[in-house]
Design a protein around this motif. Sequence first.
Motif, PDB file in Angstrom:
ATOM      1  N   LYS A   1       4.901   5.967   4.704  1.00 49.61           N
ATOM      2  CA  LYS A   1       6.019   6.635   6.360  1.00 49.61           C
ATOM      3  C   LYS A   1       7.623   6.219   5.880  1.00 49.61           C
ATOM      4  O   LYS A   1       8.341   6.794   6.067  1.00 49.61           O
ATOM      5  N   ILE A   2       7.690   4.979   4.844  1.00 53.79           N
ATOM      6  CA  ILE A   2       8.726   5.327   5.057  1.00 53.79           C
ATOM      7  C   ILE A   2       9.981   6.133   4.420  1.00 53.79           C
ATOM      8  O   ILE A   2      10.887   6.268   4.809  1.00 53.79           O
ATOM      9  N   LEU A   3       8.807   6.602   3.387  1.00 51.51           N
ATOM     10  CA  LEU A   3      10.126   7.503   2.471  1.00 51.51           C
ATOM     11  C   LEU A   3       9.898   8.625   3.822  1.00 51.51           C
ATOM     12  O   LEU A   3      11.086   9.947   3.204  1.00 51.51           O
TER      13      LEU A   3
ATOM     14  N   ASN B   1       1.266  -1.024  -0.198  1.00 51.69           N
ATOM     15  CA  ASN B   1       0.253   0.243  -0.410  1.00 51.69           C
ATOM     16  C   ASN B   1       0.587   1.319   0.184  1.00 51.69           C
ATOM     17  O   ASN B   1       2.109   1.055   0.265  1.00 51.69           O
ATOM     18  N   GLY B   2       0.006   2.569  -0.362  1.00 47.92           N
ATOM     19  CA  GLY B   2       0.854   3.699  -0.571  1.00 47.92           C
ATOM     20  C   GLY B   2       1.126   4.315   1.182  1.00 47.92           C
ATOM     21  O   GLY B   2       2.454   5.148   1.341  1.00 47.92           O
ATOM     22  N   GLU B   3       0.416   4.294   2.170  1.00 44.97           N
ATOM     23  CA  GLU B   3       0.726   4.604   2.816  1.00 44.97           C
ATOM     24  C   GLU B   3       1.815   4.499   3.588  1.00 44.97           C
ATOM     25  O   GLU B   3       2.550   4.801   4.127  1.00 44.97           O
TER      26      GLU B   3
ATOM     27  N   GLU C   1       4.192  12.552  -5.236  1.00 46.85           N
ATOM     28  CA  GLU C   1       4.474  14.144  -4.760  1.00 46.85           C
ATOM     29  C   GLU C   1       5.512  13.836  -3.510  1.00 46.85           C
ATOM     30  O   GLU C   1       6.698  14.035  -3.573  1.00 46.85           O
ATOM     31  N   ALA C   2       5.229  12.346  -2.889  1.00 48.59           N
ATOM     32  CA  ALA C   2       6.093  12.129  -1.302  1.00 48.59           C
ATOM     33  C   ALA C   2       7.679  11.695  -1.923  1.00 48.59           C
ATOM     34  O   ALA C   2       8.459  12.041  -0.947  1.00 48.59           O
ATOM     35  N   CYS C   3       7.424  11.209  -3.440  1.00 47.77           N
ATOM     36  CA  CYS C   3       8.775  10.837  -4.290  1.00 47.77           C
ATOM     37  C   CYS C   3       9.326  12.095  -4.782  1.00 47.77           C
ATOM     38  O   CYS C   3      10.737  12.591  -3.683  1.00 47.77           O
ATOM     39  N   ARG C   4       8.993  12.780  -5.202  1.00 48.81           N
ATOM     40  CA  ARG C   4       9.562  14.018  -5.235  1.00 48.81           C
ATOM     41  C   ARG C   4      10.107  15.067  -4.283  1.00 48.81           C
ATOM     42  O   ARG C   4      11.064  15.140  -4.555  1.00 48.81           O
ATOM     43  N   ARG C   5       9.773  14.697  -3.082  1.00 51.55           N
ATOM     44  CA  ARG C   5      10.086  15.520  -2.152  1.00 51.55           C
ATOM     45  C   ARG C   5      11.140  14.883  -1.465  1.00 51.55           C
ATOM     46  O   ARG C   5      12.225  15.987  -0.860  1.00 51.55           O
ATOM     47  N   ARG C   6      11.484  13.763  -1.522  1.00 52.53           N
ATOM     48  CA  ARG C   6      12.892  13.255  -1.244  1.00 52.53           C
ATOM     49  C   ARG C   6      14.204  12.937  -2.489  1.00 52.53           C
ATOM     50  O   ARG C   6      14.866  12.316  -2.346  1.00 52.53           O
TER      51      ARG C   6
END
Lengths: 204, 117
Positions: B36-38, B30-32, B62-67
Motif C-alpha cells: 500500500k505504501i509503495l 506485514n507485506g500488504e 515485484e512491488a518494489c521493482r515497479r517503483r
Amino acid sequence: MSERAHVCIIDDDEAVREALRVLLFAEGYQSCQFASADEFLALESEPEVDVILLDIRMPGMDGMELHKELIARKSKIPVIFITGHGDIPLAVAAIQRGAFDFLTKPFENGELMEKIDAAIQRYRETREALEELEELQGRYSSLTARETDVMMKIIAGYSNKKVANTLNISPRTVEIHRSRVMEKMGADSVAVLVRMAGALGIES
Amino acid sequence: MMLVEPDKDVRLALTTLLENQGWQVAALDNGEALEKILKEATPLAVVCEASLPDKSASNVLEACRRRQVPIVFLGHQTEVQSAVDLVRMGAEDFLEKPFPQARLLKLLDRIAQKHVG
C-alpha cells in the motif's frame, strides 16, 4: 531442444559425474566431464558447451574460483552451481557475480533439467544477440567517414536540407549519402536506423 | 527506509539499529501494508523478512521493482533456493539471519550512495 545440447560437468566426485552423465544421456543431452577446475582450465580453448554444471567444493581450485576465472576470461557460458552445502552468502555471491543458478543437493532430476534448459535457452539468445550486434558493427564500420556524418545527422532527426547546410554539401549529395547509409545498414526507415544506432551505442 | 518484519522483537532491534545510524525508519509487520505504501511513496530502500505470513517474497520484490526501490531480504539458512531466486529476480541482497549488523549497515550505505549518486 532442437539440437543436442552439450553440458559440461565439473565435479571431483566420480559418482556424481557418472550419475549426471547417465541422467543427461537419458534426456538426450551430450556431456563432457572434468574432475577438477585445473583439468578444465588445461583445455587449449573453451569447449563448445551450452552450460556448465559446477561443483563448489573441490580440492585445488574450487568452483567459485573457477567461476571468477571464467568471468575474467570473458566466458559467456552459463554456470549452474551444484553444492551439497546450502550456504546463502556463497549462493548470493555466485548469483551476483553472474552465475545462472545455484542448486543444493539433494535435488530432483526434473528441477536440474529445468534449470539446464533455461540456461541453454538464455545462452542461445545471448549468442544470437551477440551475433546480430557483430553483424551490425560490421555494417556500421563499412560506412565511409562522410556517410557516418550523415547517419549521425539523420538519427538526430535532421532533414536532408539541414544536413546539407550543417555539413556544407549539396542536398543532392546528402540524398545519395543517405540512401547509401540506409542500404549499407539494411535499414528501411529512419526509425530502424535509430534503433540500430541505439544497439550500437552511438549517440547523435 | 522501510522495514518489514513480522517478529516484534527483531523489528524493534532492527529499527533501533537503523535509527541509531541516522536512518529514518518506518517499521511494518506485514507485506500488504508495504505494498500500500509503495503505491504512494518511494522509500530509499526496503529491508524485508523473506517469509511473511501474508505476502510471498517474490510479490514484495515485484512491488518494489515497479517503483524501482532497492530491496534487501532477510531470511534463514534453509532458504537458499529462495535467496538465489530473489537475487536473480533483482533483489539487492539476501542476508542470512543472524547476520553481523555491520554487514546490513554497509549494504544500506552502498545502496544509499548508489541511489543518491
